[in-house]
Scaffold this active site. Structure first.
Site, PDB file in Angstrom:
ATOM      1  CB  CYS A  73      19.923  29.175   4.813  1.00  0.00           C
ATOM      2  SG  CYS A  73      20.145  27.414   4.450  1.00  0.00           S
ATOM      3  CE1 TYR A 116      16.633  16.942  29.723  1.00  0.00           C
ATOM      4  CE2 TYR A 116      18.896  17.192  30.522  1.00  0.00           C
ATOM      5  CZ  TYR A 116      17.550  17.505  30.613  1.00  0.00           C
ATOM      6  OH  TYR A 116      17.116  18.386  31.576  1.00  0.00           O
ATOM      7  CG  ASP A 137      22.897  16.033  23.905  1.00  0.00           C
ATOM      8  OD1 ASP A 137      22.764  17.226  23.576  1.00  0.00           O
ATOM      9  OD2 ASP A 137      22.935  15.095  23.072  1.00  0.00           O
ATOM     10  CB  CYS A 164      21.525  22.561  20.140  1.00  0.00           C
ATOM     11  SG  CYS A 164      19.971  22.448  21.039  1.00  0.00           S
TER      12      CYS A 164
END
Length: 373
Positions: A102, A233, A298, A325
């Protein structure tokens, strides 16, 4: 991804005396892509600082860097003037020298989203020449940023137990409980529909992601009965299934996916879709050279890249939905699309990875008005 499968730093030759372990007092500058902020030392040396917030005065300890490097990396190990957005990390393993999964547990959740919006905006401006307002949207399925990760990887420790790797390191921190891990596995469902996914196969890790992404893509593309669609994709057919529902029996959906197992499952998940296994660039170089009305992209983190973008534009779709992403890869591909006559019409960003620097975007591209004349 949240750090456990990220690229490890390459071993590189030292370019002078190491500065690792040295400490400097700095005022933290803007957020940068990758989970850190930019600071400058006296003399102008750039340091990418983790565990800080823009505007704070902190003591940074150098974790990577030599005299000859263009920039150094470091951790904020002491906060002298905290931001009002600083909070106590909910996880005891978050912080300098601890788990690297994180990046933003020290930041108020609402501020995390504005920082991610700043990163997307900066990448679009720098790499694509686009000036866009960006809002990062929350999606249902997490508990104030926790308990959302439905698939997690741990490192098995000698003698028992498990751990997580430190940031940019092979070193492991023993972890009893990961607070971003979902309390129980989630099914592979989107908008009430089930999908079969292979063990270890790709599926969005945030439980609210499939619904949010499919809804955004369909609202942007507005597929019509009888239209021809390319799903690139395609994975196990998440978008292809709903595209086929929208275009109906008179339409056509082609799903191309490089992973053979995922491609085979997309055929089972999406009866009526024409499925092709193979690398997207390779398949488009030799097949499906007719025109298509709609395209969904994608791609993996590195983006679609020029050969695929050129192949998409050559098929003259009226609209392209790009699911990304990585904002840098998205921006680079948007710049290529712009060269080929496709403009960014709409952009939405989703907080599918709370407590980390990652953000998911969905972009709508359409033919520029000048090309329509």
């Amino acid at each position: 991804m949240t750090g456990q499968r990220g690229r490890r730093p390459r071993a590189r030759r030292a370019r002078g005396a190491s500065r690792v372990g040295e400490r400097f007092e700095v005022v933290v500058g803007p957020v940068a892509h990758g989970g850190h902020c930019v600071a400058r030392l006296d003399g102008g040396r750039v340091v990418f600082v983790r565990h800080a917030i823009p505007g704070e005065r902190v003591v940074v300890e150098i974790t990577e860097g030599t005299d000859g490097d263009r920039f150094w990396r470091g951790d904020a190990v002491e906060v002298l003037q905290p931001s009002p957005d600083r909070v106590t990390p909910p996880c005891p393993y978050a912080g300098p020298g601890r788990c690297g999964g994180c990046d933003l547990q020290h930041v108020d959740l609402a501020r995390q989203r504005t920082l991610k919006a700043d990163v997307v905006r900066e990448q679009l401006a720098r790499l694509a020449g686009l000036d866009r307002d960006v809002v990062v949207e929350a999606v249902p399925g997490d508990d104030h940023g926790l308990g959302w990760r439905t698939r997690q990887r741990y490192v098995d420790l000698p003698g028992g137990g498990r751990g997580m790797r430190k940031h940019r390191s092979h070193d492991v921190v023993r972890v009893e409980t990961c607070l971003i891990e979902a309390p129980e596995p989630a099914g592979h469902r989107a908008l009430g529909r089930s999908f079969e996914v292979a063990d270890g196969g790709f599926w969005q890790v945030h439980p609210g992601a499939p619904d949010a992404l499919v809804t955004a893509v369909l609202e942007m593309l507005r597929p019509r009965s009888g239209e021809r669609c390319l799903d690139l994709y395609a994975g196990v057919g998440l978008f292809a299934a709903f595209l086929l529902d929208a275009v109906g029996e008179s339409g056509r959906v082609v799903a191309i996916e490089g992973d053979p197992a995922a491609s085979a499952l997309s055929a089972a998940n999406c009866p009526g879709v024409e499925v092709r296994a193979g690398g997207v660039a390779e398949v488009l170089a030799s097949a499906y050279d007719e025109s298509f009305d709609l395209v969904v992209l994608d791609p993996p983190r590195e983006g679609a890249r020029r050969p695929v973008v050129e192949a998409v534009a050559a098929r003259a779709p009226r609209a392209v939905a790009y699911v990304a992403c990585d904002p840098a890869a998205l921006a680079r591909d948007l710049a290529t699309f712009a060269e080929l006559g496709y403009e960014l019409r709409e952009l939405r960003a989703f907080d599918l990875f709370p407590m980390t620097h990652h953000v998911e975007c969905v972009a709508l591209l359409e033919k520029s008005r000048s090309d329509l004349r």
